[in-house]
Write a protein that holds these residues in place. Structure first.
Motif, PDB file in Angstrom:
ATOM      1  N   SER A 176       0.846  -1.191   0.000  1.00 38.78           N
ATOM      2  CA  SER A 176       0.000   0.000   0.000  1.00 38.78           C
ATOM      3  C   SER A 176       0.883   1.244   0.000  1.00 38.78           C
ATOM      4  O   SER A 176       2.058   1.199   0.367  1.00 38.78           O
ATOM      5  CB  SER A 176      -0.929  -0.004   1.217  1.00 38.78           C
ATOM      6  N   GLU A 177       0.317   2.349  -0.432  1.00 37.25           N
ATOM      7  CA  GLU A 177       1.095   3.578  -0.538  1.00 37.25           C
ATOM      8  C   GLU A 177       1.544   4.070   0.838  1.00 37.25           C
ATOM      9  O   GLU A 177       0.896   3.799   1.857  1.00 37.25           O
ATOM     10  CB  GLU A 177       0.259   4.659  -1.225  1.00 37.25           C
ATOM     11  N   SER A 178       2.632   4.797   0.854  1.00 40.36           N
ATOM     12  CA  SER A 178       3.107   5.374   2.116  1.00 40.36           C
ATOM     13  C   SER A 178       2.318   6.626   2.480  1.00 40.36           C
ATOM     14  O   SER A 178       2.210   6.988   3.654  1.00 40.36           O
ATOM     15  CB  SER A 178       4.596   5.712   2.004  1.00 40.36           C
ATOM     16  N   LYS A 179       1.768   7.285   1.471  1.00 43.30           N
ATOM     17  CA  LYS A 179       1.037   8.535   1.692  1.00 43.30           C
ATOM     18  C   LYS A 179      -0.336   8.265   2.306  1.00 43.30           C
ATOM     19  O   LYS A 179      -1.073   7.388   1.851  1.00 43.30           O
ATOM     20  CB  LYS A 179       0.868   9.269   0.357  1.00 43.30           C
ATOM     21  N   ILE A 180      -0.680   9.029   3.328  1.00 42.51           N
ATOM     22  CA  ILE A 180      -2.018   8.968   3.900  1.00 42.51           C
ATOM     23  C   ILE A 180      -2.961   9.700   2.949  1.00 42.51           C
ATOM     24  O   ILE A 180      -2.730  10.850   2.578  1.00 42.51           O
ATOM     25  CB  ILE A 180      -2.064   9.604   5.301  1.00 42.51           C
ATOM     26  N   THR A 181      -4.049   9.042   2.561  1.00 46.02           N
ATOM     27  CA  THR A 181      -4.919   9.559   1.515  1.00 46.02           C
ATOM     28  C   THR A 181      -6.061  10.407   2.036  1.00 46.02           C
ATOM     29  O   THR A 181      -6.505  11.346   1.368  1.00 46.02           O
ATOM     30  CB  THR A 181      -5.493   8.384   0.697  1.00 46.02           C
ATOM     31  N   ASN A 182      -6.575  10.090   3.205  1.00 47.11           N
ATOM     32  CA  ASN A 182      -7.775  10.769   3.677  1.00 47.11           C
ATOM     33  C   ASN A 182      -7.699  11.054   5.165  1.00 47.11           C
ATOM     34  O   ASN A 182      -6.730  10.665   5.842  1.00 47.11           O
ATOM     35  CB  ASN A 182      -9.023   9.938   3.339  1.00 47.11           C
TER      36      ASN A 182
END
Length: 376
Positions: free
Chosen positions: A64-70
């Protein structure tokens, strides 16, 4: 472990609790795009987490991406499948390790592979099967087409692009009298259904997925991303003429540019599709001296194609088929011929017919002979 993650006519609130989930545009009974294209399954979970997908004895892994999406603290995971020619049905299992070391598995069941069409526009597309001539017959016979699966997004708008829908009228469902004969102006779109039913028969029973995401009375500018508006020389001030939160709305017609692209189109741009069916134009109208719709419509098509191609990592054809319905006549007057003469010309980019060289791979359903008035 199976996670129930959305309910009909609900507003969706989730919390990042270490449990993976599918994006709310996915669901049981859905259709994913068949070979030669590569379908994408995606959703949300913890960041930097090993994600495993299993389908039909095949195993895929991704991080999964490292960036927090929401604001819920979730990150996006996404798996691009190999091309699938077998129509299924399949179950798709996705697993992530939990904080206590055990695996948490979520499942999509009864998934078919076929052709996925997105249907959009204003009220002519939104008009439901129960409101058309012979609608009761269509509804009664809907159960004869179990390989057609339908989905209907609820009307809403947003000032910023969203990854998921705010509300859903109808989650992915097998065609049946219940799913095709739903509440007026909610599900299922008559034009979308009739088109899907006819192409399914013409293609020998191939599974067809139909996504209806439409909103009555709306201008084309509300469906255009900012890049398309800029290409038509609309200023940033025009794009955001007033503040508008991301909320559910059903009793007014939104006018803020890009607001419906943000809320009702962008959430689907990670889904690999075969093509688009479009029915819109009356809200814009057109006159002899107004060529703006030519730019609006052509740039909408081009920008949607580019965004879908980009956000599905090339799996959606950059020139996917884009069909539209000709705006019909509304009067028996011959001056002007049938009314709305100029918008019909603008729909063809001032050429008078499609396909043409202005925008490739566009087709039109002729409705000039179908009057849209009390005597039609």
């Amino acid at each position: 472990m199976y996670v129930q993650y959305f309910f009909e006519k609900s507003i969706f609130y989730f919390s990042g609790n270490g449990i993976p989930r599918f994006a709310n545009t996915l669901g049981n009974h859905m259709v994913l795009q068949r070979a030669p294209q590569r379908a994408i399954v995606w959703g949300f979970g913890d960041s930097n987490t090993l994600t495993t997908l299993k389908m039909n004895d095949k195993i895929y892994t991704t991080m999964s991406e490292s960036k927090i999406t929401n604001e819920k603290g979730e990150s996006i995971w996404s798996v691009t499948l190999d091309p699938v020619s077998d129509e299924g049905p399949f179950d798709i299992h996705v697993s992530q390790p939990s904080t206590n070391g055990t695996n948490v598995t979520i499942t999509l069941t009864d998934v078919l592979f076929g052709d996925v069409w997105l249907c959009s526009g204003q009220s002519n597309m939104e008009l439901t099967v129960g409101e058309i001539y012979n609608g009761t017959i269509e509804i009664a016979n809907a159960g004869n087409y179990p390989k057609i699966r339908v989905f209907s997004a609820a009307r809403n708008y947003s000032s910023t692009p969203l990854d998921e829908l705010i509300r859903i009228y109808l989650n992915w469902s097998v065609a049946s009298p219940l799913s095709i004969g739903g509440p007026p102006m909610e599900y299922m779109s008559a034009v979308c259904w009739l088109y899907g039913r006819m192409i399914q028969q013409a293609l020998g029973g191939r599974p067809i997925g139909l996504i209806d995401t439409s909103y009555y009375g709306t201008d084309i500018q509300t469906w255009m991303p900012p890049s398309a508006l800029k290409a038509c020389n609309l200023t940033e001030l025009s794009i955001l003429s007033y503040d508008m939160p991301s909320i559910t709305i059903t009793d007014v017609i939104p006018t803020n540019y890009s607001c419906l692209f943000n809320s009702m189109i962008n959430p689907f741009t990670r889904t690999v599709i075969y093509g688009v069916a479009w029915y819109q134009g009356e809200a814009n109208g057109a006159s002899l001296t107004d060529d703006s719709y030519v730019c609006f419509f052509s740039k909408l098509i081009e920008s949607w194609r580019e965004l879908w191609h980009q956000r599905t990592n090339g799996s959606t054809n950059i020139q996917f088929p884009f069909g539209f319905v000709q705006i019909g006549t509304e009067t028996n007057s011959s001056i002007p011929v049938g009314g709305k003469t100029w918008i019909r010309l603008r729909q063809t980019f001032n050429v008078g017919y499609v396909p043409n060289n202005v925008v490739p791979n566009v087709f039109m359903a002729i409705s000039f002979d179908l009057r849209d008035d009390p005597h039609g």
